[in-house]
Design a protein around this motif. Structure first.
Motif, PDB file in Angstrom:
ATOM      1  N   ASP A  34      -3.562  16.006  11.241  1.00  0.00           N
ATOM      2  CA  ASP A  34      -2.905  15.005  12.087  1.00  0.00           C
ATOM      3  C   ASP A  34      -3.574  13.648  11.889  1.00  0.00           C
ATOM      4  O   ASP A  34      -4.711  13.441  12.309  1.00  0.00           O
ATOM      5  CB  ASP A  34      -2.993  15.422  13.551  1.00  0.00           C
ATOM      6  CG  ASP A  34      -2.258  14.455  14.469  1.00  0.00           C
ATOM      7  OD1 ASP A  34      -1.679  13.465  13.961  1.00  0.00           O
ATOM      8  OD2 ASP A  34      -2.267  14.675  15.696  1.00  0.00           O
ATOM      9  N   PRO A  35      -2.891  12.704  11.255  1.00  0.00           N
ATOM     10  CA  PRO A  35      -3.516  11.416  10.945  1.00  0.00           C
ATOM     11  C   PRO A  35      -3.505  10.420  12.102  1.00  0.00           C
ATOM     12  O   PRO A  35      -4.105   9.342  11.993  1.00  0.00           O
ATOM     13  CB  PRO A  35      -2.642  10.893   9.800  1.00  0.00           C
ATOM     14  CG  PRO A  35      -1.273  11.430  10.116  1.00  0.00           C
ATOM     15  CD  PRO A  35      -1.509  12.792  10.736  1.00  0.00           C
ATOM     16  N   THR A  36      -2.869  10.736  13.215  1.00  0.00           N
ATOM     17  CA  THR A  36      -2.611   9.748  14.266  1.00  0.00           C
ATOM     18  C   THR A  36      -3.874   9.041  14.737  1.00  0.00           C
ATOM     19  O   THR A  36      -4.032   7.825  14.576  1.00  0.00           O
ATOM     20  CB  THR A  36      -1.899  10.411  15.461  1.00  0.00           C
ATOM     21  OG1 THR A  36      -0.731  11.075  15.000  1.00  0.00           O
ATOM     22  CG2 THR A  36      -1.520   9.365  16.489  1.00  0.00           C
ATOM     23  N   ASP A  37      -4.794   9.778  15.337  1.00  0.00           N
ATOM     24  CA  ASP A  37      -6.005   9.151  15.873  1.00  0.00           C
ATOM     25  C   ASP A  37      -6.899   8.624  14.747  1.00  0.00           C
ATOM     26  O   ASP A  37      -7.544   7.587  14.906  1.00  0.00           O
ATOM     27  CB  ASP A  37      -6.790  10.162  16.718  1.00  0.00           C
ATOM     28  CG  ASP A  37      -6.077  10.482  18.028  1.00  0.00           C
ATOM     29  OD1 ASP A  37      -5.251   9.656  18.463  1.00  0.00           O
ATOM     30  OD2 ASP A  37      -6.334  11.558  18.599  1.00  0.00           O
ATOM     31  N   ALA A  38      -6.927   9.353  13.640  1.00  0.00           N
ATOM     32  CA  ALA A  38      -7.807   8.954  12.533  1.00  0.00           C
ATOM     33  C   ALA A  38      -7.429   7.572  12.005  1.00  0.00           C
ATOM     34  O   ALA A  38      -8.297   6.744  11.699  1.00  0.00           O
ATOM     35  CB  ALA A  38      -7.722   9.987  11.417  1.00  0.00           C
ATOM     36  N   ILE A  39      -6.125   7.296  11.913  1.00  0.00           N
ATOM     37  CA  ILE A  39      -5.685   5.994  11.395  1.00  0.00           C
ATOM     38  C   ILE A  39      -5.791   4.916  12.475  1.00  0.00           C
ATOM     39  O   ILE A  39      -6.219   3.787  12.202  1.00  0.00           O
ATOM     40  CB  ILE A  39      -4.245   6.096  10.859  1.00  0.00           C
ATOM     41  CG1 ILE A  39      -4.230   6.971   9.597  1.00  0.00           C
ATOM     42  CG2 ILE A  39      -3.677   4.712  10.547  1.00  0.00           C
ATOM     43  CD1 ILE A  39      -2.849   7.268   9.045  1.00  0.00           C
ATOM     44  N   LYS A  40      -5.428   5.238  13.708  1.00  0.00           N
ATOM     45  CA  LYS A  40      -5.471   4.249  14.783  1.00  0.00           C
ATOM     46  C   LYS A  40      -6.875   3.701  15.016  1.00  0.00           C
ATOM     47  O   LYS A  40      -7.041   2.519  15.347  1.00  0.00           O
ATOM     48  CB  LYS A  40      -4.942   4.873  16.085  1.00  0.00           C
ATOM     49  CG  LYS A  40      -3.426   4.974  16.155  1.00  0.00           C
ATOM     50  CD  LYS A  40      -2.978   5.490  17.508  1.00  0.00           C
ATOM     51  CE  LYS A  40      -1.452   5.489  17.589  1.00  0.00           C
ATOM     52  NZ  LYS A  40      -0.967   5.989  18.902  1.00  0.00           N
ATOM     53  N   THR A  41      -7.881   4.536  14.858  1.00  0.00           N
ATOM     54  CA  THR A  41      -9.250   4.117  15.166  1.00  0.00           C
ATOM     55  C   THR A  41     -10.035   3.654  13.936  1.00  0.00           C
ATOM     56  O   THR A  41     -11.184   3.255  14.058  1.00  0.00           O
ATOM     57  CB  THR A  41     -10.019   5.279  15.814  1.00  0.00           C
ATOM     58  OG1 THR A  41     -10.055   6.401  14.908  1.00  0.00           O
ATOM     59  CG2 THR A  41      -9.343   5.716  17.111  1.00  0.00           C
ATOM     60  N   ALA A  42      -9.409   3.666  12.766  1.00  0.00           N
ATOM     61  CA  ALA A  42     -10.146   3.392  11.531  1.00  0.00           C
ATOM     62  C   ALA A  42     -10.322   1.901  11.269  1.00  0.00           C
ATOM     63  O   ALA A  42      -9.432   1.089  11.523  1.00  0.00           O
ATOM     64  CB  ALA A  42      -9.427   4.029  10.351  1.00  0.00           C
ATOM     65  N   ASP A  43     -11.498   1.559  10.744  1.00  0.00           N
ATOM     66  CA  ASP A  43     -11.726   0.218  10.204  1.00  0.00           C
ATOM     67  C   ASP A  43     -11.133   0.121   8.805  1.00  0.00           C
ATOM     68  O   ASP A  43     -10.655  -0.936   8.399  1.00  0.00           O
ATOM     69  CB  ASP A  43     -13.232  -0.075  10.141  1.00  0.00           C
ATOM     70  CG  ASP A  43     -13.881  -0.027  11.515  1.00  0.00           C
ATOM     71  OD1 ASP A  43     -13.540  -0.875  12.355  1.00  0.00           O
ATOM     72  OD2 ASP A  43     -14.734   0.862  11.740  1.00  0.00           O
ATOM     73  N   ALA A  44     -11.196   1.229   8.080  1.00  0.00           N
ATOM     74  CA  ALA A  44     -10.662   1.274   6.721  1.00  0.00           C
ATOM     75  C   ALA A  44      -9.983   2.614   6.496  1.00  0.00           C
ATOM     76  O   ALA A  44     -10.538   3.664   6.848  1.00  0.00           O
ATOM     77  CB  ALA A  44     -11.767   1.075   5.696  1.00  0.00           C
ATOM     78  N   VAL A  45      -8.784   2.567   5.926  1.00  0.00           N
ATOM     79  CA  VAL A  45      -8.059   3.783   5.577  1.00  0.00           C
ATOM     80  C   VAL A  45      -7.908   3.817   4.062  1.00  0.00           C
ATOM     81  O   VAL A  45      -7.318   2.909   3.463  1.00  0.00           O
ATOM     82  CB  VAL A  45      -6.667   3.824   6.236  1.00  0.00           C
ATOM     83  CG1 VAL A  45      -5.942   5.114   5.841  1.00  0.00           C
ATOM     84  CG2 VAL A  45      -6.781   3.713   7.751  1.00  0.00           C
ATOM     85  N   PHE A  46      -8.461   4.859   3.445  1.00  0.00           N
ATOM     86  CA  PHE A  46      -8.415   5.007   1.995  1.00  0.00           C
ATOM     87  C   PHE A  46      -7.241   5.897   1.597  1.00  0.00           C
ATOM     88  O   PHE A  46      -7.073   6.989   2.149  1.00  0.00           O
ATOM     89  CB  PHE A  46      -9.703   5.631   1.469  1.00  0.00           C
ATOM     90  CG  PHE A  46     -10.872   4.686   1.415  1.00  0.00           C
ATOM     91  CD1 PHE A  46     -11.290   4.149   0.200  1.00  0.00           C
ATOM     92  CD2 PHE A  46     -11.551   4.326   2.577  1.00  0.00           C
ATOM     93  CE1 PHE A  46     -12.360   3.282   0.144  1.00  0.00           C
ATOM     94  CE2 PHE A  46     -12.623   3.461   2.524  1.00  0.00           C
ATOM     95  CZ  PHE A  46     -13.036   2.935   1.305  1.00  0.00           C
ATOM     96  N   ILE A  47      -6.468   5.433   0.644  1.00  0.00           N
ATOM     97  CA  ILE A  47      -5.429   6.264   0.048  1.00  0.00           C
ATOM     98  C   ILE A  47      -6.033   6.924  -1.182  1.00  0.00           C
ATOM     99  O   ILE A  47      -6.382   6.260  -2.158  1.00  0.00           O
ATOM    100  CB  ILE A  47      -4.197   5.429  -0.346  1.00  0.00           C
ATOM    101  CG1 ILE A  47      -3.582   4.782   0.890  1.00  0.00           C
ATOM    102  CG2 ILE A  47      -3.168   6.303  -1.061  1.00  0.00           C
ATOM    103  CD1 ILE A  47      -2.411   3.845   0.585  1.00  0.00           C
ATOM    104  N   ALA A  48      -6.193   8.252  -1.116  1.00  0.00           N
ATOM    105  CA  ALA A  48      -6.833   8.998  -2.207  1.00  0.00           C
ATOM    106  C   ALA A  48      -5.982  10.203  -2.559  1.00  0.00           C
ATOM    107  O   ALA A  48      -6.450  11.338  -2.583  1.00  0.00           O
ATOM    108  CB  ALA A  48      -8.243   9.427  -1.797  1.00  0.00           C
ATOM    109  N   VAL A  49      -4.722   9.935  -2.832  1.00  0.00           N
ATOM    110  CA  VAL A  49      -3.774  10.997  -3.179  1.00  0.00           C
ATOM    111  C   VAL A  49      -3.562  11.012  -4.688  1.00  0.00           C
ATOM    112  O   VAL A  49      -3.956  10.097  -5.407  1.00  0.00           O
ATOM    113  CB  VAL A  49      -2.437  10.802  -2.441  1.00  0.00           C
ATOM    114  CG1 VAL A  49      -2.627  10.918  -0.934  1.00  0.00           C
ATOM    115  CG2 VAL A  49      -1.825   9.442  -2.796  1.00  0.00           C
ATOM    116  N   GLY A  50      -2.912  12.053  -5.167  1.00  0.00           N
ATOM    117  CA  GLY A  50      -2.714  12.214  -6.595  1.00  0.00           C
ATOM    118  C   GLY A  50      -1.703  11.227  -7.166  1.00  0.00           C
ATOM    119  O   GLY A  50      -0.748  10.833  -6.495  1.00  0.00           O
ATOM    120  N   THR A  51      -1.945  10.840  -8.423  1.00  0.00           N
ATOM    121  CA  THR A  51      -0.987   9.998  -9.159  1.00  0.00           C
ATOM    122  C   THR A  51      -0.762  10.622 -10.532  1.00  0.00           C
ATOM    123  O   THR A  51      -1.127  10.042 -11.553  1.00  0.00           O
ATOM    124  CB  THR A  51      -1.500   8.557  -9.310  1.00  0.00           C
ATOM    125  OG1 THR A  51      -2.799   8.568  -9.926  1.00  0.00           O
ATOM    126  CG2 THR A  51      -1.589   7.866  -7.966  1.00  0.00           C
TER     127      THR A  51
END
Length: 434
Positions: free
Chosen positions: A69-86
């Motif tokens: 569940d990304p809800t709280d993790a993103i709301k409270t973050a100073d930085a959100v890293f996108i580290a998904v596959g390409t």
């Protein structure tokens, strides 16, 4: 600082654990519930030396968390890293950015206050602009900056590479984002790590250019190895002779069966496609992609020739399946080209790898996966070394000779010498050495 990592693959998990070990509070988010459950239980989905202990330590000290569940993790973050596959997109070779764009849209809907969105995934030039546009379109009121921060992690040495890097590259023109990124990487100042701030598009290109250059070095020395075999020279001595030149350097000059793994194959292809699309083709990289693909196939022919030109009905003991030691990564591994070609020629294959056999079993069929190196050699007509794991560097050759059905050894990593192997009674073939 509070950090959220979207994606718990190789880059996301290693980066998240290392940031936590720096003292930041990190939440790793993944849609795969089974993977998150395993991580919470202390099971690491990839093999990377030291990662299990690092994760365990920081979970215990309540700096590293896992959730679907990304809800709280993103709301409270100073930085959100996108580290998904390409991964390479089927059909045209371009990088598949659907996971990146999906993450951007999700982040946009959950941000609360100023947030730095960091592209850690390897992405083509201009992806940061697209991510920024997606966030603005999804959440016009969002206060954010999109930053490029490419990873330079070697599988098998990723923790050291993160904690003691050659450099950190940050692509942004936003002053607040620079402050956030500076604080995130502040622990590295003790090591006097160079931190290169540049614009976003330059940062994105640095990653591709770095991997392409290393792929060029590998492919260059492999072609020199072929030349050495024709003229009676020794590629290892050639490598040393040119590697002592500081302008060239000694790294990535070991001849072998070609490069593989999660980065070089897809990144060289993606760079080539991008360059062609904008009318600035990188012809050297185009050639490297072609030569490397052909080289992996040629290694099967090399083995067949060493066995007298016919392997029909013969058994070959393969040592090493992963694309390199200290990883279980089978992506574009040379073994995936070599083994099917040997089977097509009529050979039976016994194989052993310390870490990658489970992963290999999804791609390689009709292979007998063995319990150890000597088990793989039992009754085999030849021993073939594909991956240079440490445990293969000092095999008991008397024991090996006693259980082999023949005396042929094909060493595609040059970890033994012809003089010693010939003395022991083996018919020995290596790469680029007389």
């Amino acid at each position: 600082m509070r950090v959220t990592m979207i994606g718990t693959g190789y880059v996301g998990l290693v980066s998240g654990a290392c940031f936590a070990d720096f003292g930041h509070v990190v939440t790793c988010v993944d849609k795969d519930a089974s993977k998150i459950d395993k991580l919470k239980a202390g099971e690491i989905p990839i093999f990377e030396p030291g990662l299990d202990q690092l994760v365990e330590k920081n979970v215990k000290e309540e700096r590293l968390f896992f959730t679907t569940d990304p809800t709280d993790a993103i709301k409270t973050a100073d930085a959100v890293f996108i580290a998904v596959g390409t991964p390479s997109r089927r059909g045209d070779g371009h990088a598949d950015l659907s996971y990146v764009y999906g993450a951007a849209e999700e982040i946009a809907g959950l941000m609360d206050g100023y947030t730095v969105v960091v592209n850690k995934s390897t992405v083509p030039v201009g992806t940061g602009d697209e991510v920024e546009a997606i966030i603005k379109q999804t959440n016009p009121e969002a206060d954010f900056a999109v930053v490029s921060n490419p990873e330079f992690l070697r599988e098998g040495a990723a923790i050291k590479d993160f904690k003691v890097p050659d450099r950190v590259v940050v692509g942004t023109d936003d002053e607040r984002a620079k402050e956030v990124m500076t604080e995130l990487y502040r622990p590295l100042y003790l090591n006097e790590t160079p931190i290169l701030f540049t614009n976003r598009r330059t940062s994105e290109l640095i990653k591709y250019a770095a991997n392409a250059f290393l792929a060029v070095k590998i492919t260059f020395i492999n072609e020199i190895a072929d030349l050495c075999e024709k003229v009676g020279a020794n590629v290892q001595e050639v490598s040393r002779g040119i590697g002592l030149d500081n302008r060239i350097g000694k790294k990535f000059l070991n001849a072998g069966p070609g490069y593989g793994g999660s980065c070089f194959p897809k990144d060289t292809l993606a760079l080539s496609k991008t360059a062609n699309d904008v009318g600035a083709p990188v012809r050297i990289v185009d050639t490297v992609v072609e030569v490397n693909a052909n080289r992996k196939k040629a290694m099967a022919t090399k083995i067949i020739d060493a066995m007298g030109g016919d392997v029909s009905g013969k058994t070959i003991g393969i040592l090493g399946l992963a694309f390199k030691p200290n990883t279980d990564d089978m992506r574009d591994a040379p073994s995936l080209d070599i083994i099917p070609a040997l089977q097509e020629a009529g050979a039976k294959v016994r194989a052993y790898d310390p870490e990658s056999m489970e992963e290999a079993s999804h791609s390689l069929k009709d292979v007998m996966f063995c319990d150890g190196p000597y088990h793989a050699l039992e009754g085999a007509d030849a021993m073939v070394i594909i991956t240079e794991w440490d445990q293969f560097r000092a095999l008991d050759m008397e024991r090996a000779k006693s259980i082999l059905n023949g005396n042929v050894v094909v060493d595609l990593r040059n970890i033994y010498t012809k003089a010693d192997m010939t003395k022991r009674g083996f018919d020995y073939t290596s790469v680029g050495r007389p």
